[in-house]
Design a protein around this motif. Structure first.
Motif, short mmCIF file in Angstrom:
data_model
loop_
_atom_site.label_atom_id
_atom_site.label_comp_id
_atom_site.label_asym_id
_atom_site.label_seq_id
_atom_site.Cartn_x
_atom_site.Cartn_y
_atom_site.Cartn_z
N LEU A 56 -20.10 9.44 -1.54
CA LEU A 56 -20.22 10.29 -0.36
C LEU A 56 -20.33 9.50 0.95
CD1 LEU A 56 -22.55 13.17 -1.60
CD2 LEU A 56 -20.07 13.15 -1.36
N HIS A 60 -19.08 9.83 5.63
CA HIS A 60 -20.04 9.66 6.72
C HIS A 60 -19.29 9.46 8.04
CE1 HIS A 60 -23.47 8.20 3.87
NE2 HIS A 60 -23.11 9.46 3.66
N THR A 211 -26.57 12.40 8.40
CA THR A 211 -25.82 11.98 7.22
C THR A 211 -26.06 12.91 6.04
OG1 THR A 211 -25.91 9.66 7.90
CG2 THR A 211 -25.48 10.08 5.58
N GLU A 215 -23.28 15.30 4.06
CA GLU A 215 -23.08 15.26 2.61
C GLU A 215 -23.29 16.64 1.98
OE1 GLU A 215 -25.57 12.31 0.88
OE2 GLU A 215 -24.55 10.61 1.84
N TYR A 218 -20.28 18.82 2.69
CA TYR A 218 -19.13 18.46 1.87
C TYR A 218 -19.24 19.08 0.47
CZ TYR A 218 -15.92 15.69 -0.95
OH TYR A 218 -14.94 15.30 -1.83
#
Length: 258
Positions: A56, A60, A211, A215, A218
């Motif tokens: 992942l 970023h 961050t 993640e 996503y």
């Protein structure tokens, strides 16, 4: 023309009947052709590299905000006594709970702080799929609702199947709409965090939280695509299995709109 005391203009009846026929044709085509094609398309989408990132860290997005040099203050600065300054704040009703520390940000030296480009691209692919599902479900729902006959005592098993189908379509519509809300919340949450970073660039936790948010989004987008595919599968299977009762809920169904 009249039906039990209600007069209906023949021209209007003709137009409404044409609307019913159009909805029927569109809905039957959606169930028989569009739904299976779309589920296969989304299943293929789920296998694309963009939705199968192993690490992942690849999604970023770096936020380039420089940490300013520290400013060391003594007990008095520019002739202003710190203790007296605090006294003035207390007298004005501005204690520590009401005061917002950190510099005011009027603009960034590097211009606009960009969004996470990879996630934006992925969102722009997923959003049309969500909208399509909502629109198609609405069409099929209208078709089934128009097939529901007038209320009678007994022989309503087929009608209950129609009602359950409508309820399922309505549920899918609501879930799809919630996916759009989820995307909006992601942008708002990330924007607030980035604003915090511009004001407090020396706090690393804000950077890490951005961050984590990226993640999470996503993973959520991949789940959304999977759910969209599953909903097409479920609707296609459910309607085909019950198509006879949906189209003819009663053995002698001579119902019409008028």
């Amino acid at each position: 023309m009249s039906s039990k005391g209600i007069k209906v203009d023949n021209d209007l009846k003709t137009k409404v009947d044409a609307f019913r026929e159009r909805i029927t044709g569109e809905a039957e085509n959606l169930v028989a052709d569009f739904f299976p094609k779309k589920l296969l398309e989304l299943d293929s989408f789920l296998k694309e590299p963009i939705l199968n990132v192993a690490d992942l860290k690849e999604i970023h997005s770096e936020i380039n905000i420089k940490v300013p040099d520290p400013i060391i203050l003594n007990n008095s600065h520019d002739g202003v006594d710190v203790q007296n300054s605090r006294k003035w704040k207390m007298e004005d009703g501005l204690d520590d709970d009401n005061c917002q520390d950190g510099p005011k940000v009027f603009g960034m030296p590097g211009g606009m702080i960009k969004s996470n480009g990879q996630l934006v691209d992925l969102i722009e692919r997923v959003k049309p799929e969500i909208r399509t599902l909502i629109e198609k479900c609405n069409t099929v729902k209208m078709w089934v609702q128009l097939l529901i006959p007038r209320i009678e005592d007994g022989n309503n098993f087929g009608v209950s199947i129609q009602e359950e189908t409508v309820a399922e379509l309505r549920t899918v519509e609501g879930e799809a709409a919630s996916y759009l809300d989820q995307i909006s919340r992601y942008y708002i949450t990330r924007a607030k965090l980035v604003s915090k970073i511009t004001k407090y660039p020396h706090v690393e936790d804000y950077q890490r939280t951005v961050t984590e948010i990226d993640e999470k989004e996503y993973i959520s987008l991949k789940i959304i695509v999977s759910e969209l595919r599953n909903q097409y599968v479920t609707l296609h299977d459910m309607i085909l299995k019950n198509i006879e009762k949906i189209k003819r809920p009663r053995s002698s169904n001579n119902e019409a709109l008028y």
